[in-house]
Design a protein around this motif. Structure first.
Motif, mmCIF file in Angstrom:
data_model
loop_
_atom_site.group_PDB
_atom_site.id
_atom_site.type_symbol
_atom_site.label_atom_id
_atom_site.label_comp_id
_atom_site.label_asym_id
_atom_site.label_seq_id
_atom_site.Cartn_x
_atom_site.Cartn_y
_atom_site.Cartn_z
ATOM 1 N N ALA A 6 -73.605 17.753 -47.638
ATOM 2 C CA ALA A 6 -73.578 17.827 -46.183
ATOM 3 C C ALA A 6 -74.113 19.154 -45.691
ATOM 4 C CB ALA A 6 -72.148 17.634 -45.685
ATOM 5 N N SER A 9 -70.355 23.347 -41.661
ATOM 6 C CA SER A 9 -69.155 22.867 -40.993
ATOM 7 C C SER A 9 -69.366 22.847 -39.485
ATOM 8 C CB SER A 9 -67.972 23.775 -41.340
ATOM 9 O OG SER A 9 -66.819 23.394 -40.644
ATOM 10 N N THR A 28 -71.476 14.187 -49.925
ATOM 11 C CA THR A 28 -70.332 15.006 -49.531
ATOM 12 C C THR A 28 -70.477 15.316 -48.048
ATOM 13 O OG1 THR A 28 -70.115 15.978 -51.733
ATOM 14 C CG2 THR A 28 -69.077 17.153 -49.904
ATOM 15 N N SER A 30 -67.948 16.749 -45.970
ATOM 16 C CA SER A 30 -67.239 17.925 -45.464
ATOM 17 C C SER A 30 -66.406 18.539 -46.571
ATOM 18 C CB SER A 30 -66.320 17.526 -44.297
ATOM 19 O OG SER A 30 -65.470 18.583 -43.918
ATOM 20 N N GLU A 31 -66.345 19.854 -46.580
ATOM 21 C CA GLU A 31 -65.422 20.606 -47.436
ATOM 22 C C GLU A 31 -64.763 21.648 -46.548
ATOM 23 O OE1 GLU A 31 -66.862 21.702 -51.436
ATOM 24 O OE2 GLU A 31 -68.756 20.754 -50.865
ATOM 25 N N GLN A 32 -63.486 21.429 -46.224
ATOM 26 C CA GLN A 32 -62.821 22.270 -45.241
ATOM 27 C C GLN A 32 -61.357 22.440 -45.607
ATOM 28 O OE1 GLN A 32 -62.311 20.741 -41.106
ATOM 29 N NE2 GLN A 32 -63.575 22.491 -40.525
ATOM 30 N N GLU A 51 -61.014 11.096 -48.290
ATOM 31 C CA GLU A 51 -60.708 12.494 -48.018
ATOM 32 C C GLU A 51 -59.622 12.914 -48.993
ATOM 33 O OE1 GLU A 51 -59.863 15.675 -44.443
ATOM 34 O OE2 GLU A 51 -59.930 13.526 -43.976
ATOM 35 N N ASP A 413 -66.355 16.900 -38.725
ATOM 36 C CA ASP A 413 -65.144 17.478 -39.288
ATOM 37 C C ASP A 413 -64.287 18.049 -38.152
ATOM 38 O OD1 ASP A 413 -66.236 19.975 -38.625
ATOM 39 O OD2 ASP A 413 -66.865 20.416 -40.662
ATOM 40 N N ASP A 415 -63.540 21.060 -37.270
ATOM 41 C CA ASP A 415 -64.191 22.127 -36.512
ATOM 42 C C ASP A 415 -65.195 21.556 -35.514
ATOM 43 O OD1 ASP A 415 -62.773 24.115 -37.755
ATOM 44 O OD2 ASP A 415 -64.359 24.640 -39.187
#
Length: 460
Positions: A6, A9, A28, A30-32, A51, A413, A415
């Protein structure tokens, strides 16, 4: 398994509806804060979104079908809701008791929900029991038998459910309001059907509806909690293969096309359902915006300010200052090509006309005078806090993934959503309120009234 990554963010990630080819296509999204959102398109056209939530000991899995009550052909009215009941009655591998005990034995829960544009079957279990939940839910969705005896008995259950809803005057008011505002649009039909359509639909009609709409390419699996994405993908793939054998290759079913809101009335109307109730249930509203309209964030702020909490204008004016109602609020519903906005109050029948005028007056004030910075920030804060608190629950995250895939066609996401909400301006809210007021208004009332005279003043 082909993998893609992705963007930054906060930026929306598009979810293209394209064929995966011979190998699953994984992205992928989101990674948050330790949580990782991934999406896989399977060669069969089925989609899997997860998720992974660090530290969670439970997981919620759902199977979404992009079909709702609006998709029913004449003769099939009520079939979508009928299927929600029947898929729990048995498959080729399990009877109804097997399905029930599978979840009860591990302290889990399973349920389903029928909407106007999609249907969801879901279960919440301990993380160790997720393979079982995926097995049972997939089995239900792909291999239901729709036994004739079960069909006959469940028809009576649904008729009782409709009778229960009809005994609730608030439910009746909301149902009539949607029918009134949306007019002849298929979205105006009741989700559960009517007693007449439920009595008329046959087992063969529901079976046709099932076979036409429940295929791998129409299915979206979403899961959130303590899980591993690749494991979920493998489990879904295995269960689909068990049900259908050689799945072949197919593109995912296309999403609904959006556009300018359709349906609704050329002029406002008033509808009164006479009931000998202690309270009058009053709804005023008009067509709104579509689910993909960029102004949905502005509408969310408008709704929060107007009638979304104890500090809202409706609550303060109608309940706190005047004591005219216990329950008063605003709401909205958004679909692919239509939507509506409404104001609701339950009040004394003698005060119903006054309350209707007061509710509309608050929307008029918002459109004419706007809102100050303190009120705007309070509305934004309410939405932002509600979003973050809601995501403490794996079920909410599972639902968010399903709507991203089926409704919006993109993933935002936390954010990104917060950025959109916090960027809403007072002038945007005022302008949107004015646009809503320019549309034909309708009012639906349930209570001890013989005509609509007390309520026609709120119409254009």
């Amino acid at each position: 398994m082909t993998a893609q990554h992705a963007g930054p963010s906060g930026a929306p990630v598009e979810l293209p509806v394209v064929a995966a080819g011979r190998e699953p296509l994984t992205t992928t999204l989101s990674e948050q804060d330790g949580a990782v959102v991934r999406r896989t398109v399977l060669p069969s056209g089925a989609r899997v979104l997860t998720e992974a939530m660090p530290g969670q000991r439970s997981a919620t899995v759902g199977c979404w079908v992009g079909v709702g009550s609006r998709d029913e052909d004449r003769g099939h009215f009520g079939s979508t809701h009928f299927l929600e009941h029947l898929l729990f009655k048995g498959t080729e591998r399990r009877d109804a008791m097997d399905i029930a005990t599978a979840f009860d034995a591990v302290g889990g829960e399973a349920n389903a929900a029928t909407g106007k544009e999609h249907t969801t079957y879901y279960a919440r279990v301990l993380d160790a029991d997720l393979p079982m939940a995926i097995d049972v839910v997939t089995d239900m969705v792909t291999s239901a038998v729709l036994d004739e005896d079960d069909f006959t008995s469940e028809r009576e259950v649904i008729l009782e459910e409709l009778a229960m809803n009809d005994d609730d005057p608030a439910d009746v008011a909301h149902e009539k309001f949607a029918e009134l505002v949306l007019g002849a649009h298929p979205l105006g039909r009741p989700i559960g059907g009517t007693p007449d359509t439920i009595r008329a639909v046959g087992r063969g009609d529901v079976w046709e509806h099932y076979r036409a709409h429940y295929r791998p390419s129409t299915l979206v699996f979403t899961a959130a909690g303590g899980l591993d994405h690749d494991e979920v993908v493998d489990l879904v793939q295995a269960e689909l293969s068990r049900a259908a054998g050689d799945l072949g290759e197919a593109a995912p079913a296309p999403r609904r096309t959006g556009g300018t809101p359709s349906g609704g009335l050329e002029r406002g109307q008033a509808l009164v359902v006479e009931r000998s109730t202690e309270q009058a249930h009053v709804l005023i509203g008009m067509t709104g915006i579509t689910a993909t309209d960029e102004r949905r964030f502005q509408l969310s702020v408008l709704n929060a300010v107007l009638g979304g909490g104890m500090s809202s204008r409706l609550f303060q004016e109608v309940r706190e200052k005047r004591g005219l109602a216990y329950s008063v609020y605003s709401f909205n519903a958004n679909y692919a090509d239509s939507g509506y906005v409404g104001l609701y109050a339950g009040c004394s029948p003698a005060k119903a006309g006054q309350v209707a005028d007061l509710m509309l007056a608050e929307l008029v004030k918002l459109a004419q005078d706007g809102l100050d910075s303190e009120e705007l920030q309070r509305g934004i804060g309410q939405l932002a806090g509600g979003l973050v608190l809601g995501l403490e629950d794996s079920g909410s995250r599972m639902n968010r993934l399903g709507k991203s895939e089926l409704v919006h066609g993109q993933f935002l996401d936390v954010d990104g959503v917060l950025q959109r909400v916090r960027s809403v301006t007072a002038e945007e809210v005022r302008t949107l309120a004015g646009e809503l007021l320019s549309r034909p208004r309708s009012v639906a009332v349930v209570g001890p009234f013989s005509d609509d005279t007390p309520f026609t003043g709120v119409l254009q």
